[in-house]
Design a protein around this motif. Structure first.
Motif, PDB file in Angstrom:
ATOM      1  N   THR A   1       0.835  -1.262  -0.078  1.00 20.93           N
ATOM      2  CA  THR A   1      -0.073   0.096  -0.121  1.00 20.93           C
ATOM      3  C   THR A   1       0.932   1.255   0.044  1.00 20.93           C
ATOM      4  O   THR A   1       1.629   1.359   0.729  1.00 20.93           O
ATOM      5  N   ILE A   2       0.634   2.096  -1.080  1.00 18.04           N
ATOM      6  CA  ILE A   2       1.292   3.170  -0.905  1.00 18.04           C
ATOM      7  C   ILE A   2       1.198   4.290  -0.090  1.00 18.04           C
ATOM      8  O   ILE A   2      -0.168   4.441   0.408  1.00 18.04           O
ATOM      9  N   GLU A   3       1.911   4.902   0.741  1.00 19.04           N
ATOM     10  CA  GLU A   3       1.858   5.566   2.294  1.00 19.04           C
ATOM     11  C   GLU A   3       2.095   7.004   1.698  1.00 19.04           C
ATOM     12  O   GLU A   3       1.317   8.020   2.366  1.00 19.04           O
ATOM     13  N   ARG A   4       2.836   7.369   0.752  1.00 20.63           N
ATOM     14  CA  ARG A   4       3.221   9.020   0.427  1.00 20.63           C
ATOM     15  C   ARG A   4       3.988   8.806  -0.745  1.00 20.63           C
ATOM     16  O   ARG A   4       4.316   7.979  -1.383  1.00 20.63           O
ATOM     17  N   LEU A   5       4.076  10.153  -1.221  1.00 15.61           N
ATOM     18  CA  LEU A   5       4.993  10.364  -2.561  1.00 15.61           C
ATOM     19  C   LEU A   5       6.250  10.909  -1.811  1.00 15.61           C
ATOM     20  O   LEU A   5       6.450  11.811  -1.132  1.00 15.61           O
ATOM     21  N   GLY A   6       7.409  10.282  -2.506  1.00 17.01           N
ATOM     22  CA  GLY A   6       8.635  11.002  -2.543  1.00 17.01           C
ATOM     23  C   GLY A   6       9.020  12.223  -3.170  1.00 17.01           C
ATOM     24  O   GLY A   6       8.160  12.453  -4.108  1.00 17.01           O
ATOM     25  N   HIS A   7      10.036  12.864  -2.806  1.00 11.43           N
ATOM     26  CA  HIS A   7      10.167  14.169  -3.516  1.00 11.43           C
ATOM     27  C   HIS A   7      10.508  13.861  -5.065  1.00 11.43           C
ATOM     28  O   HIS A   7      10.454  15.033  -5.892  1.00 11.43           O
ATOM     29  N   GLN A   8      10.761  12.852  -5.487  1.00 13.19           N
ATOM     30  CA  GLN A   8      10.970  12.553  -6.966  1.00 13.19           C
ATOM     31  C   GLN A   8       9.730  12.116  -7.736  1.00 13.19           C
ATOM     32  O   GLN A   8       9.526  11.768  -8.778  1.00 13.19           O
ATOM     33  N   GLY A   9       8.441  12.065  -6.791  1.00 13.86           N
ATOM     34  CA  GLY A   9       7.193  11.736  -7.341  1.00 13.86           C
ATOM     35  C   GLY A   9       6.969  10.220  -7.372  1.00 13.86           C
ATOM     36  O   GLY A   9       5.580   9.914  -7.680  1.00 13.86           O
ATOM     37  N   ASP A  10       7.828   9.258  -6.967  1.00 13.57           N
ATOM     38  CA  ASP A  10       7.443   7.939  -6.813  1.00 13.57           C
ATOM     39  C   ASP A  10       6.555   7.673  -5.560  1.00 13.57           C
ATOM     40  O   ASP A  10       6.839   8.438  -4.542  1.00 13.57           O
ATOM     41  N   GLY A  11       5.536   6.687  -5.625  1.00 13.01           N
ATOM     42  CA  GLY A  11       5.213   6.145  -4.294  1.00 13.01           C
ATOM     43  C   GLY A  11       5.946   5.472  -3.416  1.00 13.01           C
ATOM     44  O   GLY A  11       6.909   4.705  -3.837  1.00 13.01           O
TER      45      GLY A  11
ATOM     46  N   PRO B   1      11.584   0.755   2.919  1.00 14.70           N
ATOM     47  CA  PRO B   1      10.821   1.221   1.990  1.00 14.70           C
ATOM     48  C   PRO B   1      10.730   0.481   0.676  1.00 14.70           C
ATOM     49  O   PRO B   1      11.784  -0.179   0.176  1.00 14.70           O
ATOM     50  N   VAL B   2       9.543   0.551  -0.265  1.00 16.42           N
ATOM     51  CA  VAL B   2       9.501   0.081  -1.641  1.00 16.42           C
ATOM     52  C   VAL B   2       9.007   1.366  -2.592  1.00 16.42           C
ATOM     53  O   VAL B   2       8.005   2.020  -2.118  1.00 16.42           O
ATOM     54  N   TYR B   3       9.726   1.585  -3.539  1.00 15.54           N
ATOM     55  CA  TYR B   3       9.366   2.966  -4.332  1.00 15.54           C
ATOM     56  C   TYR B   3       8.892   2.218  -5.573  1.00 15.54           C
ATOM     57  O   TYR B   3       9.193   1.411  -6.355  1.00 15.54           O
ATOM     58  N   VAL B   4       7.543   2.940  -5.865  1.00 13.53           N
ATOM     59  CA  VAL B   4       6.856   2.527  -6.934  1.00 13.53           C
ATOM     60  C   VAL B   4       6.292   3.680  -7.881  1.00 13.53           C
ATOM     61  O   VAL B   4       5.494   4.472  -7.374  1.00 13.53           O
ATOM     62  N   PRO B   5       6.871   3.870  -9.108  1.00 12.90           N
ATOM     63  CA  PRO B   5       6.557   4.725  -9.969  1.00 12.90           C
ATOM     64  C   PRO B   5       5.092   4.953 -10.335  1.00 12.90           C
ATOM     65  O   PRO B   5       4.536   3.940 -10.569  1.00 12.90           O
ATOM     66  N   GLY B   6       4.649   6.143 -10.551  1.00 11.86           N
ATOM     67  CA  GLY B   6       3.391   6.040 -11.113  1.00 11.86           C
ATOM     68  C   GLY B   6       2.198   5.848 -10.233  1.00 11.86           C
ATOM     69  O   GLY B   6       1.220   5.346 -10.969  1.00 11.86           O
ATOM     70  N   THR B   7       2.531   5.887  -8.944  1.00 12.96           N
ATOM     71  CA  THR B   7       1.355   5.387  -7.965  1.00 12.96           C
ATOM     72  C   THR B   7       1.029   6.611  -7.128  1.00 12.96           C
ATOM     73  O   THR B   7       1.771   7.782  -7.141  1.00 12.96           O
ATOM     74  N   LEU B   8       0.203   6.647  -6.337  1.00 13.89           N
ATOM     75  CA  LEU B   8      -0.334   7.783  -5.476  1.00 13.89           C
ATOM     76  C   LEU B   8      -0.790   7.097  -3.962  1.00 13.89           C
ATOM     77  O   LEU B   8      -1.022   5.728  -3.906  1.00 13.89           O
ATOM     78  N   PRO B   9      -0.825   8.054  -3.029  1.00 22.45           N
ATOM     79  CA  PRO B   9      -0.989   7.674  -1.826  1.00 22.45           C
ATOM     80  C   PRO B   9      -2.501   6.877  -1.450  1.00 22.45           C
ATOM     81  O   PRO B   9      -3.487   7.534  -2.211  1.00 22.45           O
ATOM     82  N   GLY B  10      -2.478   5.652  -0.884  1.00 19.83           N
ATOM     83  CA  GLY B  10      -3.870   5.072  -0.528  1.00 19.83           C
ATOM     84  C   GLY B  10      -3.672   3.877  -1.692  1.00 19.83           C
ATOM     85  O   GLY B  10      -4.781   3.096  -1.439  1.00 19.83           O
ATOM     86  N   GLU B  11      -3.010   3.675  -2.791  1.00 21.23           N
ATOM     87  CA  GLU B  11      -3.374   2.754  -3.707  1.00 21.23           C
ATOM     88  C   GLU B  11      -2.708   1.626  -3.292  1.00 21.23           C
ATOM     89  O   GLU B  11      -1.369   1.520  -2.708  1.00 21.23           O
TER      90      GLU B  11
ATOM     91  N   ILE C   1      -1.896  -1.918 -10.599  1.00 20.09           N
ATOM     92  CA  ILE C   1      -2.743  -1.256  -9.402  1.00 20.09           C
ATOM     93  C   ILE C   1      -4.208  -1.886  -9.183  1.00 20.09           C
ATOM     94  O   ILE C   1      -4.914  -2.263  -9.940  1.00 20.09           O
ATOM     95  N   ALA C   2      -3.852  -2.529  -7.942  1.00 20.16           N
ATOM     96  CA  ALA C   2      -5.242  -3.254  -7.574  1.00 20.16           C
ATOM     97  C   ALA C   2      -6.201  -2.366  -6.891  1.00 20.16           C
ATOM     98  O   ALA C   2      -7.278  -2.605  -7.304  1.00 20.16           O
ATOM     99  N   THR C   3      -5.974  -1.450  -6.183  1.00 14.70           N
ATOM    100  CA  THR C   3      -6.784  -0.445  -5.780  1.00 14.70           C
ATOM    101  C   THR C   3      -6.504   1.017  -6.150  1.00 14.70           C
ATOM    102  O   THR C   3      -5.463   1.490  -5.514  1.00 14.70           O
ATOM    103  N   PRO C   4      -7.026   1.531  -7.126  1.00 10.55           N
ATOM    104  CA  PRO C   4      -6.664   2.990  -7.607  1.00 10.55           C
ATOM    105  C   PRO C   4      -7.336   3.939  -6.563  1.00 10.55           C
ATOM    106  O   PRO C   4      -8.230   3.878  -5.946  1.00 10.55           O
TER     107      PRO C   4
END
Length: 407
Positions: A5-15, A20-30, A46-49
Motif C-alpha cells: 500500500t502506497i503511504e506517501r509520495l517521495g520528492h521525485q514523485g514515486d510512491g 521502503p518500496v519505491y513504486v513509480p506512477g502511483t499515489l497515496p492510498g493505492e 494497481i489493484a486499488t486505485p
C-alpha cells in the motif's frame, strides 16, 4: 509477487510503501502488486486505485521523463507541492501560512532543452525516457508552447547537420517576441559551409538567433524578452523563468513584498526579471555573477522609458557576498538564488537587518535552511506563495516576504 500500500509520495514523485518500496506512477492510498527488485517495484499493477488518479492527458506520459505526475488530479498535485514546502519549513521548526499553489496552464512553457541524435535513417529529437538515455520523440507535447512543439522538426534537422554519431546534441529553444532563440551544445565544429547551412535553417524556421557552441552565433533579429517596460536580449542560454504566467506571479508577489521601498538591492538578478519591473517605482542595485547577463540588464534599462536609476555589478555572491556595510543603505532586498540557496549572502542580510526581504526559491529544502537563519535573527515570514511553473513535475518554486524591526 508482492502486494503493498502506497503511504506517501517521495520528492521525485514515486510512491513509497513500507520497507521502503519505491513504486513509480502511483499515489497515496493505492494498493499495488508486482515484483520488487532492489527496493523498487518498476512495473506495478494497481489493484486499488486512488480517487485522485486520472488518465494522463499526454500520449507520451508512460515513456517520456519530462513529467512525473500526469496520473494525478491537478488539485492533488497542487496540494502535494504545498505540503512539500510546509514539510521543508517544519524540519527547521518554522510555521508559516502556505497559500494555494499557482499553477501555470498546459502548453505554457516558453523554453525547453531538447535532446537530439543522429540515426541511420536521419535524426531523433525529444526528451529522455524515464531513467534512461533513450530519446523519446514528443510531438504534440502538452507542456510547451505550440511554437516550441513545432520546433522539434528544426531540432532534428540540426542533429542531422551537426551532430556526430557518437554524441548527443542539447538544444535549448526559447520563444521570444521576435522568433525562436536557439542554443546548441555538443555539436561538431561549425565550419563556413555548415554556418551557411545553419543560416538557411534559421530563415526557414523563423529563428531569431542561433548559438552553436561557444564560438558561433548567428543573429537575424535580437531575441527580445520583455521585463516590465524594458526589452532585454539575454545572452544565449541565459536563465529565464519557465512560463510567462509563473514569472508574472513571482513579479507581482515581489512587488507587493517590496512595497514602497525607495532603494532596493536585487541579488542573483539575472537579466532583470525583478530589477527592471521594480525600477518603475524604486532605485535598484542589481547584482549578478554572470557578466553577460549584467550587460543585457543594463542595456535593457538604458533603452526603456520611465524607469528610475538602476546600478549594477557582476559579483560571485557565493564567494563574495555583499557585506553588512554594503547592505545597510537599502530599504528592501530581493534574492533569487539557484538551487543551492544563498547561505553566505543570507547570513549577511540577517546581520544587516534589511527591513524587507523578498526571497524567491526553486528549492524548498535550501530555502528552509536560509529561512531558519533569518528567523533566528528576528525576521518574521509572511505567507508563502508556491508557484508551479513545471506542471505535472515534482518541481516547485516559491516566494515569501520577511520583515524585521530595525530599531
Amino acid at each position: 509477487m508482492e502486494r503493498v500500500t502506497i503511504e506517501r509520495l517521495g520528492h521525485q514523485g514515486d510512491g513509497i510503501a513500507a520497507g521502503p518500496v519505491y513504486v513509480p506512477g502511483t499515489l497515496p492510498g493505492e494498493v499495488v502488486e508486482g515484483e520488487v527488485d532492489g527496493g523498487v517495484m518498476a512495473q506495478p499493477r494497481i489493484a486499488t486505485p486512488s480517487d485522485m488518479r486520472v488518465k494522463p492527458p499526454c500520449r507520451h506520459a508512460k515513456s517520456c521523463g519530462g513529467c512525473q505526475l500526469q496520473h494525478a488530479r491537478d488539485d492533488f498535485t497542487a496540494g502535494w507541492k504545498e505540503g512539500v514546502v510546509r514539510q521543508a519549513l517544519a524540519a527547521h521548526g518554522i510555521e508559516a501560512e502556505i497559500l494555494p499553489c499557482l499553477t501555470s496552464p498546459a502548453r505554457s512553457r516558453r523554453r525547453a532543452a531538447f535532446s537530439a541524435t543522429r540515426t541511420k535513417k536521419g535524426a531523433l529529437a525529444g526528451f529522455h525516457m524515464k531513467r534512461s538515455d533513450v530519446i523519446v520523440p514528443v510531438g504534440g507535447c502538452l507542456l510547451v508552447e505550440p511554437r516550441l512543439a513545432s520546433a522539434l522538426e528544426l531540432v532534428e534537422t540540426l542533429a542531422s547537420v551537426g551532430a556526430s554519431r557518437k554524441s548527443e546534441l542539447s538544444v535549448l529553444v526559447t520563444t521570444s517576441a521576435t522568433g525562436l532563440d536557439v542554443a546548441v551544445t555538443g555539436g561538431k565544429e561549425a565550419d563556413p559551409e555548415m554556418q551557411e547551412t545553419l543560416a538557411r535553417l534559421c530563415r526557414a524556421h523563423e529563428v531569431a538567433r542561433l548559438a552553436w557552441g561557444e564560438d558561433v552565433t548567428l543573429t537575424r533579429r535580437p531575441p527580445i524578452q520583455r521585463m516590465g517596460r524594458a526589452e532585454v536580449v539575454p545572452p544565449p542560454g541565459a536563465f529565464l523563468q519557465a512560463t510567462p504566467q509563473g514569472e508574472a506571479a513571482l513579479v507581482d508577489r515581489v512587488r507587493a513584498i517590496v512595497g514602497d521601498a525607495a532603494h532596493v538591492v536585487d541579488l542573483f538578478a539575472g537579466c532583470g526579471t525583478f530589477a527592471l519591473p521594480l525600477a518603475e517605482t524604486a532605485r535598484v542595485h542589481a547584482v549578478e555573477g554572470d557578466k553577460a547577463m549584467v550587460a543585457a540588464l543594463d542595456k535593457g534599462w538604458r533603452g526603456a522609458e520611465g524607469l528610475r536609476h538602476v546600478t549594477h555589478e557582476a559579483r560571485d555572491l557565493f564567494r563574495n557576498p555583499l557585506l553588512v556595510e554594503d547592505l545597510k543603505r537599502f530599504d528592501a532586498a530581493v534574492i533569487d538564488p539557484p538551487r543551492a540557496g544563498a547561505e553566505a549572502q543570507i547570513a549577511e542580510l540577517a546581520r544587516a537587518r534589511v527591513p524587507r526581504i523578498a526571497y524567491v526559491s526553486c528549492n524548498p529544502v535550501t530555502f528552509a535552511r536560509d529561512a531558519a537563519t533569518l528567523v533566528s535573527a528576528g525576521y518574521r515570514p509572511g505567507p508563502v506563495q508556491p508557484v508551479d511553473q513545471f506542471r505535472w513535475s515534482t518541481h516547485v518554486e516559491l516566494v515569501v516576504g520577511f520583515t524585521c524591526d530595525t530599531a
